[in-house]
Design a protein around this motif. Structure first.
Motif, PDB file in Angstrom:
ATOM      1  N   GLY A 180       9.184  -9.404  21.045  1.00 21.12           N
ATOM      2  CA  GLY A 180      10.274  -9.058  20.155  1.00 21.12           C
ATOM      3  C   GLY A 180      10.013  -9.354  18.690  1.00 21.12           C
ATOM      4  N   ASP A 181      10.976  -8.972  17.870  1.00 23.91           N
ATOM      5  CA  ASP A 181      10.902  -9.165  16.432  1.00 23.91           C
ATOM      6  C   ASP A 181      10.840 -10.667  16.113  1.00 23.91           C
ATOM      7  N   SER A 182       9.925 -11.042  15.224  1.00 23.25           N
ATOM      8  CA  SER A 182       9.736 -12.468  14.934  1.00 23.25           C
ATOM      9  C   SER A 182      10.904 -13.063  14.157  1.00 23.25           C
ATOM     10  N   GLY A 183      11.743 -12.221  13.543  1.00 23.93           N
ATOM     11  CA  GLY A 183      12.896 -12.729  12.826  1.00 23.93           C
ATOM     12  C   GLY A 183      14.154 -12.764  13.668  1.00 23.93           C
ATOM     13  N   THR A 184      14.444 -11.638  14.320  1.00 19.64           N
ATOM     14  CA  THR A 184      15.691 -11.519  15.088  1.00 19.64           C
ATOM     15  C   THR A 184      15.507 -11.722  16.579  1.00 19.64           C
ATOM     16  N   GLY A 185      14.263 -11.630  17.051  1.00 19.89           N
ATOM     17  CA  GLY A 185      14.009 -11.732  18.485  1.00 19.89           C
ATOM     18  C   GLY A 185      14.279 -10.456  19.242  1.00 19.89           C
ATOM     19  N   THR A 186      14.715  -9.395  18.558  1.00 16.04           N
ATOM     20  CA  THR A 186      15.125  -8.155  19.210  1.00 16.04           C
ATOM     21  C   THR A 186      14.051  -7.601  20.138  1.00 16.04           C
ATOM     22  N   MET A 187      14.445  -7.298  21.359  1.00 16.71           N
ATOM     23  CA  MET A 187      13.563  -6.711  22.376  1.00 16.71           C
ATOM     24  C   MET A 187      14.412  -5.778  23.221  1.00 16.71           C
ATOM     25  N   ASP A 188      13.821  -4.722  23.758  1.00 21.06           N
ATOM     26  CA  ASP A 188      14.650  -3.765  24.492  1.00 21.06           C
ATOM     27  C   ASP A 188      14.450  -3.777  26.001  1.00 21.06           C
ATOM     28  N   LYS A 189      13.501  -4.572  26.505  1.00 21.24           N
ATOM     29  CA  LYS A 189      13.316  -4.606  27.950  1.00 21.24           C
ATOM     30  C   LYS A 189      12.547  -5.860  28.342  1.00 21.24           C
ATOM     31  N   VAL A 190      12.600  -6.177  29.612  1.00 24.57           N
ATOM     32  CA  VAL A 190      11.823  -7.296  30.144  1.00 24.57           C
ATOM     33  C   VAL A 190      10.414  -6.810  30.436  1.00 24.57           C
TER      34      VAL A 190
END
Length: 679
Positions: A180-190
């Motif tokens: 995921g994004d290093s700032g927000t942690g955003t990820m869309d799947k496992v």
């Protein structure tokens, strides 16, 4: 410039399009299936640019199924063609990998050639290196490496198509495992390391964080955040004179698998793994051949057919696919010196995993953890139920709403900020759920009356009410002499606002002859920590009110749960800088407690420490107050409590710096001893 992007709705693709929108000029054409146009329109709104223009097509069709008239109109006008659409999944079957990765690349390249694109940018993967042992640099490709899975093979084959068949200039990008994004942690799947997160969560819930666990050296892996990958691709694509090259988007330093897992264990507050036999011993001077090293033996064992079958029936039940375990580490060391030189001066580099592991963990825990959805008891209790949640714009309230929706419930989102509530509603709806938004200032009693009228009129029922909105003030009595409004404000929101809401909905609950109210109270009600007289008193008032009213309404099926919540890492505690080092629970952990309160409907939910504190005040009040006075002396008032407003985090830390290292040691000792108490 003009751009064409396949896979723009995918994880890396969305971030790349955002980079192009933010830093480049010209239209960005994005391939999208007709059935996915509504989803694409939502992304276009997020990108906030009319320059992003959908082009209807299909990866499985020759020429991507794009209208020939559109191709004719734009021939010679596309400067950069980015091909990201592919399967990035170790668990996908051979046919799917072949169709999407190999066939899709062939169709994308054919369209790029028809468009006479200036450069075809192929997003490959380090998986193209297969099981190559040793250093694999950007100039290497066909080295006779074994390709152990359909995923590895098709990544190799699709890159080969570009290298040997393209009639337009090309560049290749090989990302490592993208997280995921290093700032927000955003990820869309496992995917990738995320498969291990449920096990880490279980370890956290079962064992103390300081308990060392036995680990084994599983070799090296390589993870990079998606924002690094997107920024690097954007920069590298626009460098002159680099056609015909490949770029490794990897961490320059291989990461031991155990270190990676421990980074996430630390972020979660779970126990970490120790490896008693260090690899320096097993590899020193080549004393142990590669084939006999622990990591080689473990990898060979888990890839065997019997082991894969056994793993499917064991760890597979915990959500970890056997295929993922068999490819946890890389035998290759990916040399990225060419890429590093190309990025020099851009400010783009891979951050250390330890600096963003908590962001990744928090996002997974709040958005991707599906344990509530898989809990039949939770689904039975919440499916189709309307759950009013106050303070739903952030923190505990927001995560509770996401988990309620995950279980099939319908969150009714209440807070002052309508825009944030709408964002949460949009997130829930994109995941297939439902939600309602009711903006309201819960410190305004007349506004609460109007809110209740609207909810009774517009909603078919009110099944649960979660009184989560709250105000916390940490200030000693000596600093409160001229601040009586502190007590008025906390009572107004934490007590009067909460009971006004319940009272306004009570006629509807009586008509239904059902309803459950969850009050987010505090461990402070049981432990009475110093400096929280305004906050604790307001929560204690809500507790007492609920206890009295419970006996009056239980005959109509209306019940209450008071949750004496420990210290939670939310924006509400951010002004108190000393909490940065305190052991806290996450908003997701708190939300799990709220879900339990709705599912099991106990009268109270307490922590062991909270219960001990209440007992101490009952049987030894004088000793309890002595201990609390010690804490009062050890922990200073915050800068905010003193009315000071530092202009930076560094200044805030300086204002609240402990008088000595001895004082800081005392603070941390008390914080660890009384975990979860607000000091």
């Amino acid at each position: 410039m003009a751009y064409f992007v396949t896979g723009a709705t995918g994880f890396i693709g969305r971030h790349l399009v955002a980079e192009l929108v933010d830093h480049r000029q010209g239209p960005v054409f994005v391939l999208v299936r007709a059935s996915s146009l509504p989803r694409m329109e939502a992304f276009v709104r997020q990108w906030g640019s009319t320059r992003v223009q959908p082009v209807v097509g299909d990866l499985a069709e020759p020429g991507l199924g794009v209208d020939p008239a559109w191709v004719e109109e734009h021939a010679g006008k596309i400067d950069h063609f980015f091909h990201l659409a592919a399967i990035y999944d170790m668990t996908a079957d051979d046919a799917t990998n072949e169709a999407m990765n190999v066939g899709g690349t062939r169709h994308a390249l054919a369209l790029a050639e028809s468009l006479q694109a200036g450069c075809f940018h192929q997003v490959s993967s380090v998986a193209a290196a297969g099981d190559y042992h040793g250093r694999f640099d950007e100039s290497m490709f066909d080295e006779g490496q074994p390709l152990p899975s359909p995923y590895h093979r098709t990544k190799y084959e699709s890159e080969k198509i570009v290298r040997y068949e393209a009639t337009v200039p090309w560049r290749v990008y090989r990302p490592a495992i993208v997280v995921g994004d290093s700032g927000t942690g955003t990820m869309d799947k496992v995917d990738g390391p995320y498969y291990f997160f449920p096990v880490i969560k279980r370890l956290r819930d079962l064992f103390p964080a300081r308990l060392p666990l036995l680990g084994v050296d599983l070799g090296d892996t390589n993870v990079v955040p998606v924002d690094y990958v997107a920024k690097a691709m954007d920069h590298l694509a626009h460098l002159p004179g680099r056609d015909g090259e490949a770029f490794h988007l990897v961490n320059p330093e291989p990461q031991p698998v155990v270190d990676m897992i421990n980074a996430f264990c630390a972020a979660a507050g779970a126990p970490r793994f120790a490896t008693p036999v260090d690899r320096s011993i097993t590899t020193a001077g080549g004393l142990i051949p590669r084939a006999l090293r622990p990591s080689t033996l473990v990898n060979a064992m888990v890839r065997s057919a019997p082991a894969q079958l056994m793993l499917d029936q064991t760890v597979g039940r915990l959500g970890i696919p056997a295929e993922v375990l068999s490819h946890t580490s890389f035998p290759s060391v990916f040399d990225s010196r060419v890429t590093e030189r190309a990025l020099a001066g851009s400010g783009i580099s891979v951050p250390p995993l330890e600096t963003y592991a908590r962001a990744l963990w928090s996002y997974w825990e709040e958005n991707l953890d599906d344990s509530v959805a898989r809990d039949p008891k939770a689904r039975a209790a919440l499916k189709g139920k309307l759950v009013v949640i106050t303070g739903a714009s952030s923190g505990i309230g927001k995560v509770t709403a996401l988990k309620v929706a995950q279980a099939g419930g319908i969150p009714v989102l209440v807070a002052r900020g309508k825009e944030k509530l709408e964002d949460t509603k949009a997130t829930i709806e994109m995941r297939g759920g439902q939600a309602h938004v009711f903006a309201c200032d819960l410190s305004d009693l007349e506004a609460i009356d109007s809110l209740c009228e609207r909810m009774v009129e517009e909603l078919p029922s009110v099944d649960f009410v979660v009184n989560n909105a709250g105000r916390s003030i940490r200030r000693s009595l000596k600093l409160s002499q001229d601040r009586f409004h502190d007590f008025e404000r906390t009572m107004q929101l934490n007590y009067f606002g909460a009971i006004r809401l319940v009272m306004g909905l009570m006629p509807q609950l009586h008509r239904q002859r059902s309803g459950h109210i969850v009050n987010i109270s505090s461990i402070g009600v049981q432990t009475n920590p110093p400096r929280f007289s305004a906050y604790v008193a307001s929560k204690a008032a809500l507790d007492s009110w609920s206890n009295v009213v419970s006996s009056e309404v239980v005959g109509h099926g209306i019940t209450f749960t008071n949750v004496h919540m420990p210290l939670v890492r939310t924006p509400m505690i951010a002004p108190t800088r000393i909490y940065d080092k305190f052991p806290t629970i996450s908003p997701a952990q708190a939300a799990d407690v709220v879900i339990r309160a709705m599912v099991d409907k106990p009268h109270e939910i307490n922590t062991a420490l909270g219960t001990a504190g209440a007992l101490a005040h009952t049987i030894a009040p004088r000793a309890a107050f002595r201990v609390l006075n010690l804490a009062y002396q050890v922990f200073p008032d915050s800068a905010a409590a003193k009315g000071q407003k530092p202009t930076s985090e560094a200044a805030a830390a300086a204002v609240e710096a402990p008088a000595s290292s001895h004082r800081e040691t005392e603070q941390m000792l008390l914080a660890q001893l009384f975990r979860g108490v607000h000091w």
